[in-house]
Scaffold this motif. Structure first.
Motif, PDB file in Angstrom:
ATOM      1  N   MET A   1       0.985  -1.201  -0.121  1.00  0.00           N
ATOM      2  CA  MET A   1      -0.023  -0.180  -0.124  1.00  0.00           C
ATOM      3  C   MET A   1       0.979   1.240  -0.065  1.00  0.00           C
ATOM      4  SD  MET A   1      -2.626   1.190   2.856  1.00  0.00           S
ATOM      5  CE  MET A   1      -4.155   1.609   2.342  1.00  0.00           C
ATOM      6  N   MET A   2       0.476   2.361  -0.644  1.00  0.00           N
ATOM      7  CA  MET A   2       1.437   3.560  -0.892  1.00  0.00           C
ATOM      8  C   MET A   2       0.455   4.575  -0.263  1.00  0.00           C
ATOM      9  SD  MET A   2       4.322   4.320  -2.298  1.00  0.00           S
ATOM     10  CE  MET A   2       4.351   3.332  -3.614  1.00  0.00           C
ATOM     11  N   ILE A  71       4.273   0.661   2.360  1.00  0.00           N
ATOM     12  CA  ILE A  71       4.096  -0.243   3.570  1.00  0.00           C
ATOM     13  C   ILE A  71       3.649  -1.521   3.247  1.00  0.00           C
ATOM     14  CG2 ILE A  71       1.689   0.492   3.989  1.00  0.00           C
ATOM     15  CD1 ILE A  71       2.107   0.260   7.166  1.00  0.00           C
ATOM     16  N   LYS A  72       4.392  -2.628   3.719  1.00  0.00           N
ATOM     17  CA  LYS A  72       4.213  -4.012   3.408  1.00  0.00           C
ATOM     18  C   LYS A  72       4.113  -4.705   4.792  1.00  0.00           C
ATOM     19  CE  LYS A  72       6.804  -3.730  -0.637  1.00  0.00           C
ATOM     20  NZ  LYS A  72       7.843  -4.191  -1.523  1.00  0.00           N
ATOM     21  N   ILE A  73       3.626  -5.698   4.916  1.00  0.00           N
ATOM     22  CA  ILE A  73       3.405  -6.783   6.019  1.00  0.00           C
ATOM     23  C   ILE A  73       4.692  -7.746   5.546  1.00  0.00           C
ATOM     24  CG2 ILE A  73       2.456  -8.571   7.217  1.00  0.00           C
ATOM     25  CD1 ILE A  73       0.863  -5.573   7.497  1.00  0.00           C
ATOM     26  N   ALA A  74       5.685  -7.571   6.534  1.00  0.00           N
ATOM     27  CA  ALA A  74       6.857  -8.607   6.147  1.00  0.00           C
ATOM     28  C   ALA A  74       6.735  -9.812   7.070  1.00  0.00           C
ATOM     29  CB  ALA A  74       8.130  -7.818   6.689  1.00  0.00           C
ATOM     30  N   PHE A  81       3.472  -9.017  14.294  1.00  0.00           N
ATOM     31  CA  PHE A  81       3.768  -8.705  12.719  1.00  0.00           C
ATOM     32  C   PHE A  81       4.614  -7.751  12.693  1.00  0.00           C
ATOM     33  CE2 PHE A  81      -0.187  -6.510  13.826  1.00  0.00           C
ATOM     34  CZ  PHE A  81      -0.071  -5.433  13.137  1.00  0.00           C
ATOM     35  N   ASP A  82       5.273  -7.897  11.616  1.00  0.00           N
ATOM     36  CA  ASP A  82       6.484  -6.869  11.330  1.00  0.00           C
ATOM     37  C   ASP A  82       5.861  -6.354  10.004  1.00  0.00           C
ATOM     38  OD1 ASP A  82       8.007  -8.037  13.451  1.00  0.00           O
ATOM     39  OD2 ASP A  82       9.148  -9.254  11.906  1.00  0.00           O
ATOM     40  N   LEU A  83       6.097  -4.822  10.082  1.00  0.00           N
ATOM     41  CA  LEU A  83       5.880  -4.010   9.004  1.00  0.00           C
ATOM     42  C   LEU A  83       7.325  -3.402   8.387  1.00  0.00           C
ATOM     43  CD1 LEU A  83       3.132  -2.070  10.917  1.00  0.00           C
ATOM     44  CD2 LEU A  83       2.926  -3.408   8.718  1.00  0.00           C
ATOM     45  N   GLU A  84       7.132  -3.262   6.851  1.00  0.00           N
ATOM     46  CA  GLU A  84       8.378  -2.650   6.567  1.00  0.00           C
ATOM     47  C   GLU A  84       7.982  -1.341   5.740  1.00  0.00           C
ATOM     48  OE1 GLU A  84      10.126  -5.344   3.591  1.00  0.00           O
ATOM     49  OE2 GLU A  84      11.156  -6.554   5.059  1.00  0.00           O
ATOM     50  N   TYR A  85       8.718  -0.256   5.678  1.00  0.00           N
ATOM     51  CA  TYR A  85       8.249   1.010   5.276  1.00  0.00           C
ATOM     52  C   TYR A  85       9.104   1.382   4.176  1.00  0.00           C
ATOM     53  CZ  TYR A  85       5.659   1.021   9.657  1.00  0.00           C
ATOM     54  OH  TYR A  85       5.189   0.826  11.019  1.00  0.00           O
TER      55      TYR A  85
END
Length: 126
Positions: A1-2, A71-74, A81-85
């Motif tokens: 998602m952007m 943003i992505k769920i890693a 849960f881990d998020l990457e930006y």
């Protein structure tokens, strides 16, 4: 998602670029845009708290720069849960970030497993 970020005058420091701590508010804004629906749906029973957060600064954000956070769920774990930006625009990569969120039972204040609805919601963002 952007997610597009609207910079504020107060984001900038005396060097004329976005201050390092402000990146975390950009991460938070993107996180709320991406996950706000699920946060709201379970708020009566589950809270999501930040357990770990980091940012790698690659290039300063200047006043004239357009800024987006991808943003992505890693990773989806049992109760976290881990998020990457990725903070960027069409021409520059400004920063990369990471957050671990843990699901906490509102009553016991202890980690609680992610239910199937939450896992399904997160999987759509991956």
């Amino acid at each position: 998602m952007m997610v597009e970020i609207q910079k504020r005058f107060s984001d900038f420091d005396m060097y004329g670029h976005v201050n390092s701590v402000v990146y975390f508010s950009y991460f938070e804004y993107a996180r709320i845009q991406a996950l706000g629906e699920i946060f709201e749906n379970v708020a009566d029973t589950i809270w999501f708290v930040v357990a770990k957060q980091s940012c790698d600064y690659l290039e300063p954000i200047l006043f004239k720069d357009l800024v987006f956070v991808e943003i992505k769920i890693a990773k989806i774990g049992k109760s976290s849960f881990d998020l990457e930006y990725i903070v960027k625009n069409d021409h520059k990569l400004f920063a990369k970030g990471f957050t671990t969120l843990v699901a906490i039972d509102k009553n016991t204040k202890k980690a609680t497993p992610l239910n199937q609805d939450i896992q399904n919601y997160l999987s759509k963002i991956s």
